[in-house]
Design an enzyme around this catalytic site. Structure first.
Site, PDB file in Angstrom:
ATOM      1  N   TYR A  82      -1.988  -1.084   2.231  1.00  0.00           N
ATOM      2  CA  TYR A  82      -0.572  -1.496   2.280  1.00  0.00           C
ATOM      3  C   TYR A  82       0.171  -0.969   3.508  1.00  0.00           C
ATOM      4  CZ  TYR A  82       0.860   3.044   0.208  1.00  0.00           C
ATOM      5  OH  TYR A  82       1.074   4.370  -0.035  1.00  0.00           O
ATOM      6  N   SER A 204      -4.912   2.196  -4.367  1.00  0.00           N
ATOM      7  CA  SER A 204      -5.964   2.763  -3.503  1.00  0.00           C
ATOM      8  C   SER A 204      -7.304   2.762  -4.231  1.00  0.00           C
ATOM      9  CB  SER A 204      -5.594   4.205  -3.133  1.00  0.00           C
ATOM     10  OG  SER A 204      -5.629   5.030  -4.278  1.00  0.00           O
TER      11      SER A 204
END
Ligand code: HPA
Length: 266
Positions: A82, A204
């Site tokens: 991101y 993640s």
């Protein structure tokens, strides 16, 4: 020389020890690297070939040294997709650790809870995952590694659960769902993820685990549940809350990680 060989050669020059175990530190868990005795700290900006952080002040570090005489390497400040990294770049640290000789890796993160029986502060062993992003770090390689038998090492996870029990630290286990972020989820998304079987959600870990498994590393996954996912409480989600809960569980996590490392050579 490609980026991976340049980085590997540089790190090997800085430390004579071949690391046995790697640990990727999630949001708010950075201070666990203080467990390493006589650490050699390498700023990732000083490592040739290492992807640059896109966020100012978020520069990462590799911390190398020993814990209970086990040579370890900690990754502080992971590279999130991101932030604008390609999924391949975001998994560079995993390829580097494997190239340095690491065979086992503990991947930690902060996550929101979807399972209604979890609470902020819960520690959850990741036993499986859902890749909600459609992104995969292995795009372009010829082999097609299986993820069907859990990518998270079952024997190691069972051992970790027993260690937690012996230390009187309560842990749960469950499925982690990877969203791209950086915006948090909507309530409708969380309802959907619950139906899909997710217990926790975060931004993640999954690409790192896929990369690690493709390289044959043994993986242990651990989420610190830092908040209720959207719609599970009346509070607005914020990053500060995530960091605060990370700090509160620090003492338990430290005891757990120390014991895990001690027994990882067994
Ligand atoms: N959603 C996504 N990522 C997260 C969360 C969450 O609720 N908490 C910590 N990381």
């Amino acid at each position: 020389m490609n980026e991976l060989s340049a980085a590997t050669a540089f790190v090997k020059e800085q430390s004579p020890d071949k690391p046995f175990l790697g640990l990727v530190l999630g949001s708010g868990l950075s201070s666990l690297a203080e467990l390493v005795s006589e650490p050699i700290v390498l700023k990732t900006t000083s490592i040739p070939g290492y992807p640059a952080s896109t966020v100012e002040g978020h520069e990462g570090q590799l911390v190398m040294g020993r814990i209970h005489d086990v040579p370890v390497i900690f990754v502080q400040g992971r590279l999130h997709v991101y932030e604008g990294h390609s999924v391949q770049k975001s998994t560079f640290p995993i390829r580097l650790l494997a190239a340095l000789g690491v065979g086992k890796i503990v991947i930690t993160n902060a996550a929101g809870c979807i399972n209604p029986s979890f609470r902020p502060g819960t520690l959850m062993w990741i036993t499986d995952h859902i890749n909600w992003t459609g992104k995969n770090p292995l795009i372009g390689i010829k082999s097609v590694p299986s993820m069907g038998i859990s990518p998270y090492d079952t024997a190691w996870t069972n051992q970790a659960q027993r260690i937690a029990q012996a230390l009187d630290i309560k842990t749960e286990s469950g499925t982690y769902l990877w969203t791209l972020g950086p915006s948090y989820e909507t309530k409708a998304e969380i309802r959907a993820f619950k139906l899909l079987g997710a217990d926790a959600v975060g931004m993640s870990t999954v690409p790192e685990v896929i990369q690690a498994r493709a390289l044959g590393l043994k993986v242990l996954g651990l989420s610190t549940i830092t908040n209720f996912a959207a719609g599970l409480s009346d509070d607005e989600l914020n990053h500060q809350e995530v960091l605060e809960v990370g700090k509160q569980v620090k003492a338990d996590l430290e005891r757990l990680i120390l014991a895990l490392i001690k027994q990882s050579v067994a």
